[in-house]
Design a protein around this motif. Structure first.
Motif, mmCIF file in Angstrom:
data_model
loop_
_atom_site.group_PDB
_atom_site.id
_atom_site.type_symbol
_atom_site.label_atom_id
_atom_site.label_comp_id
_atom_site.label_asym_id
_atom_site.label_seq_id
_atom_site.Cartn_x
_atom_site.Cartn_y
_atom_site.Cartn_z
ATOM 1 N N HIS A 87 -4.692 7.497 13.270
ATOM 2 C CA HIS A 87 -4.277 8.805 12.770
ATOM 3 C C HIS A 87 -4.166 8.778 11.246
ATOM 4 N N PRO A 88 -4.652 9.831 10.569
ATOM 5 C CA PRO A 88 -4.566 9.868 9.101
ATOM 6 C C PRO A 88 -3.147 9.686 8.563
ATOM 7 N N ARG A 89 -2.145 10.158 9.294
ATOM 8 C CA ARG A 89 -0.765 9.972 8.829
ATOM 9 C C ARG A 89 -0.402 8.486 8.816
ATOM 10 N N PHE A 90 -0.828 7.753 9.830
ATOM 11 C CA PHE A 90 -0.615 6.298 9.880
ATOM 12 C C PHE A 90 -1.295 5.625 8.696
ATOM 13 N N ILE A 91 -2.450 6.128 8.331
ATOM 14 C CA ILE A 91 -3.207 5.551 7.219
ATOM 15 C C ILE A 91 -2.553 5.877 5.881
ATOM 16 N N THR A 92 -2.246 7.162 5.659
ATOM 17 C CA THR A 92 -1.750 7.575 4.351
ATOM 18 C C THR A 92 -0.307 7.141 4.088
ATOM 19 N N GLN A 93 0.519 7.112 5.145
ATOM 20 C CA GLN A 93 1.935 6.782 4.950
ATOM 21 C C GLN A 93 2.216 5.286 4.986
ATOM 22 N N TYR A 94 1.451 4.559 5.798
ATOM 23 C CA TYR A 94 1.783 3.147 6.013
ATOM 24 C C TYR A 94 0.699 2.168 5.578
ATOM 25 N N ASN A 95 -0.495 2.665 5.337
ATOM 26 C CA ASN A 95 -1.598 1.773 4.988
ATOM 27 C C ASN A 95 -2.445 2.348 3.855
ATOM 28 N N GLY A 96 -1.757 2.920 2.855
ATOM 29 C CA GLY A 96 -2.466 3.544 1.746
ATOM 30 C C GLY A 96 -3.425 2.603 1.041
ATOM 31 N N GLY A 97 -3.075 1.323 0.979
ATOM 32 C CA GLY A 97 -3.929 0.348 0.311
ATOM 33 C C GLY A 97 -5.201 0.048 1.078
ATOM 34 N N ARG A 98 -5.249 0.474 2.340
ATOM 35 C CA ARG A 98 -6.435 0.226 3.172
ATOM 36 C C ARG A 98 -7.213 1.514 3.444
ATOM 37 N N LYS A 99 -6.956 2.537 2.647
ATOM 38 C CA LYS A 99 -7.568 3.846 2.900
ATOM 39 C C LYS A 99 -9.095 3.772 2.907
#
Length: 238
Positions: free
Chosen positions: A210-222
């Motif tokens: 989910h994009p929220r999982f990516i942007t909130q918790y894994n921003g460095g791996r976007k």
């Protein structure tokens, strides 16, 4: 009239059907229905402009399914995963003060841009939800917060028939069912896979974080996740 309809016609008709829908929910839960809510006329204007622009044909497309609309995002605008300000520029409909921009929409906007832009992306995909209406619950502090259809056993039990029928109904848009992309690689993917085991809606379901999982918790791996999305959507590695 020759009776032919476009994908836009079918999606807009589905939205009209949703406008008449009421859901039985457990105490403390409520539905957010953009198609019958206080902004319904604006929603109709926005969705009509959007779908007529990108879906006024009979081309088969693949489904990209999230779980359910966010109460300040799609549950207000009626267009899945689209940022309010981007919708304004795309449709020419003023949405100022009408919906908040969402981090999820920002990530997906970048995916769409790199896929080849909106014209190309929406020619290949329909973005929607397993639960096409927004859901909220009352928090312990008395505030209204987003929730997902799978968060509560009783909630899922009451919604199950609606969810399965909604999926079946969305296939009638003229969907290429060879593959479905599931936004949410946990509970949303689990439920969709279980339904598919029984109903055989899709030949294959591809889970995406989910994009929220990516942007909130894994921003460095976007960048890594963006490439994963693009590779999946392009069918690389099939």
């Amino acid at each position: 009239m020759d009776g032919r309809t476009t994908v836009a016609d079918r999606i807009l008709q589905f939205n009209e059907e949703l406008a008449e829908k009421t859901l039985e929910l457990p105490p403390g839960f409520a539905a957010v229905n953009p198609f019958s809510g206080p902004q319904k006329e604006r929603v109709r204007e926005v969705t009509t402009a959007f779908y007529r622009k990108y879906y006024d044909d009979d081309r088969p497309r693949r489904l990209v399914l999230g779980s359910s609309p966010a109460r300040r995002g799609t549950a207000v605008t009626g267009v899945p995963f689209e940022d309010a300000k981007l919708l304004e520029s795309e449709t020419g409909v003023d949405v100022d003060g009408y919906a908040a921009s969402r981090p999820s929409a920002g990530f997906l906007h970048e995916v769409i841009r790199r896929y080849g832009g909106r014209e190309r992306f929406y020619a290949d995909f329909v973005m929607s939800f397993v639960c096409p209406l927004g859901l909220v619950r009352r928090s312990s502090q008395g505030r209204e917060v987003n929730c997902n259809y799978y968060e509560n056993k009783k909630l899922l039990e009451l919604l199950n028939t609606f969810l399965v029928k909604s999926l079946e109904r969305q296939l009638a848009f003229g969907i290429d069912a060879s593959v479905c992309y599931c936004i949410g690689s946990g509970e949303n993917f689990s439920f969709l896979s279980k339904v598919n085991d029984g109903e055989h809606f899709f030949k294959k379901i591809v889970p995406l974080e989910h994009p929220r999982f990516i942007t909130q918790y894994n921003g460095g791996r976007k960048e890594e996740f963006t490439e994963k999305y693009l590779s999946a959507l392009r069918g690389e590695g099939d």
